[in-house]
Design an enzyme around this catalytic site. Structure first.
Site, PDB file in Angstrom:
ATOM      1  N   ASN A 193       4.426  12.566 -24.505  1.00  0.00           N
ATOM      2  CA  ASN A 193       5.208  13.704 -24.982  1.00  0.00           C
ATOM      3  C   ASN A 193       6.004  14.405 -23.880  1.00  0.00           C
ATOM      4  O   ASN A 193       7.042  15.008 -24.149  1.00  0.00           O
ATOM      5  CB  ASN A 193       4.334  14.700 -25.742  1.00  0.00           C
ATOM      6  N   GLU A 289      -6.458  16.570 -18.960  1.00  0.00           N
ATOM      7  CA  GLU A 289      -6.085  17.444 -20.063  1.00  0.00           C
ATOM      8  C   GLU A 289      -5.983  16.564 -21.291  1.00  0.00           C
ATOM      9  O   GLU A 289      -5.198  15.622 -21.325  1.00  0.00           O
ATOM     10  CB  GLU A 289      -4.769  18.148 -19.758  1.00  0.00           C
ATOM     11  N   CYS A 323       0.273  19.354 -26.796  1.00  0.00           N
ATOM     12  CA  CYS A 323      -1.125  19.786 -26.734  1.00  0.00           C
ATOM     13  C   CYS A 323      -1.231  21.288 -26.931  1.00  0.00           C
ATOM     14  O   CYS A 323      -2.247  21.793 -27.406  1.00  0.00           O
ATOM     15  CB  CYS A 323      -1.739  19.387 -25.393  1.00  0.00           C
TER      16      CYS A 323
END
Length: 529
Positions: A193, A289, A323
């Protein structure tokens, strides 16, 4: 013309002039990285050389917009990964002895190359992950700014001197020189992304602190890693072996990379795959993450206009494939008195979003990354609707063409619906009403993820109290979840991650502490007179 655009154009002109004076022209990042100058098939980058894989296999990179092939990348072998690690280990020994100002110089040169070739790099991002043109350009320029900032911040890193007499009962006859030293070879795995920015946020701090890198870009976003990182640093003059970029399926080479005997640390951004990666890594630092189910909690006294605008932006930017997207709205109310005002504002904002392909002008919602993701999103929506949720948008029901999903707003979400806890990672906004802030906290903290959360209220006491109770790495007060600015710390709790990102924190994560203790033959005290 904005000041940032004007400054960029001036910088680009200056850099192009410097390139021309030095070598006639700056090498094209597309040309140096592609196979035989074919801008559709790309090589791996190992030990300063671009070459096809000995496997003889290539992998197709498909456009999310229409599932057609846009590029091909190499399917690297384990032997080539070994070669990359060997090259990185050798290069790191020399790079660790390179002065900080020289390391900073490389990062700044790479930033210049990004700015001058922003169009080519942004086009690749559009092709691979279907970002709108404006967002793709923004990502390139943001990454260049990140490299510049990292260079400057890295120059300011310092050690400290400790004296033994600060501990009770000790004499002043020992001096400890405490400094940060490189970890060695860093394995970097960025996500699709933000295939450039989240690669740069790993590569920049790793290099500035004296490490070498072996990077595997995401399968969707692989060419961005080759063109936007490997080729950029190659053109900028990086020493051979300092950065190595290998491509291939994560299922085939992922474990071999992250568990390699020469790996000294792993920095990974992605989904639940990271949990397996973390379990497989042994006795080396990891920075991870892994996603979020970011709640937006709206209290009765909230500025509803601000809340609505923030929720729409937070939920639908890059089609919700972030996210830090708003993944669930929790409205604290007794009898829909807040929903009746807030919901129309949200729907009005969502209806203004333009849906289309990544090459259309001023588009907001573009196709999600692939068919698998699209099916997952629809499954969650179908589950919620089947259990009683109301579809407010799209009018007429769920709308999808290929991987393009129209923005969807659902109300009446309850705890027995998967959308309450599962991360949708798409343009879907579930909204639930709760009776108290205690209930909102219970639902928010019940998720196994804890990346970010938002609180909308005009009472700072309530904001701080609720923030303290939320199990999340970052809590936004009266704003949407967001990663950045890039010098802010960014971290997740629970299954959302380990360690912190953000320039200073990533610089620290890429180093370890070393102490040198000087033992004096007698006590020695400073005389300041």
């Amino acid at each position: 013309m904005g000041s940032r655009t004007a400054a960029f154009l001036v910088t680009a002109c200056l850099v192009l002039a410097a390139c021309t004076a030095e070598s006639g022209a700056c090498a094209s990042v597309l040309s140096v990285s592609s196979l035989n100058g074919n801008h559709k098939t790309f090589n791996v980058y190992i030990n300063g050389l671009w070459k096809p894989s000995a496997s003889g296999r290539t992998l197709k990179v498909l456009s999310p917009a229409n599932d057609t092939e846009v590029y091909e990348v190499q399917a690297a072998t384990q032997e080539e990964i070994d070669e990359a690690f060997d090259a990185a280990k050798a290069a790191q020994k020399l790079w660790a002895k390179t002065p900080l100002w020289k390391r900073a110089e490389l990062l700044k040169k790479a930033a210049e190359v990004m700015r001058t070739q922003v169009g080519d790099i942004a086009k690749v991002i559009q092709d691979e992950v279907a970002k709108p043109h404006k967002a793709a350009v923004s990502e390139v320029l943001r990454t260049a700014d990140l490299l510049d900032y990292t260079a400057e911040e890295g120059l300011r890193m310092s050690g400290e001197l400790l004296t033994s007499d600060s501990f009770t009962g000790e004499k002043r006859n020992k001096l400890a020189l405490v400094q940060r030293v490189p970890l060695g070879v860093i394995v970097a795995v960025p996500p699709f992304n933000y295939p450039l920015n989240l690669a740069g946020s790993k590569i920049g701090p790793a290099l500035m602190t004296g490490n070498a890198v072996v990077m595997k870009p995401p399968s969707a976003g692989a060419v961005t890693g080759l063109v936007g990182i490997a080729a950029v640093f190659d053109v900028a003059g990086a020493p051979k072996g300092l950065i190595n970029v290998v491509t291939g399926k994560g299922s085939e080479i992922g474990d071999y990379l992250t568990q390699h005997k020469l790996a000294n640390a792993v920095t990974f951004t992605g989904g639940s795959t990271g949990l397996r990666v973390a379990k497989g890594v042994s006795m080396i630092p990891i920075q991870m993450e892994l996603g979020g189910k970011d709640p937006a909690i709206v209290l009765p006294d909230a500025n509803l206009k601000l809340a609505a605008a923030s929720i729409v932006k937070g939920a639908f930017s890059y089609s919700g494939q972030r996210c830090t997207a708003v993944k669930i709205v929790l409205i604290v109310e007794e009898n829909d008195e807040i929903s009746s005002k807030l919901l129309p504002m949200i729907l009005e904002g969502v209806e203004k979003l333009k849906v289309g392909g990544p090459y259309e002008d001023e588009v907001d919602i573009t196709p999600v990354i692939d068919g698998k993701s699209a099916k997952w999103i629809k499954r969650l929506v179908d589950d919620a609707v089947g259990k009683g949720a109301r579809m407010e948008l799209p009018k007429g029901g769920y709308k999808q063409q290929g991987n393009l999903i129209w923005p969807c707003v659902l109300t009446g979400i309850t705890e027995h619906m998967e959308l309450m806890y599962e991360e949708q990672f798409g343009p879907v906004l579930p909204i639930a009403s709760v009776k108290s802030r205690e209930e909102a906290l219970r639902i928010a903290n019940a998720s196994p993820l804890g990346l970010q959360a938002s609180i909308f209220t005009q009472n700072i006491d309530d904001a701080i109290t609720i923030s303290d109770e939320l199990v999340a790495g970052t809590v936004q007060i009266n704003g949407a979840p967001a990663r950045g600015p890039d010098h802010f710390p960014f971290q997740g709790f629970k299954d959302s991650g380990m360690s912190s990102q953000g320039v200073r924190w990533s610089l620290e994560a890429m180093t370890k502490i070393k102490s040198t203790v000087i033992n004096l033959p007698q006590e020695s005290y400073q005389n300041g007179v």
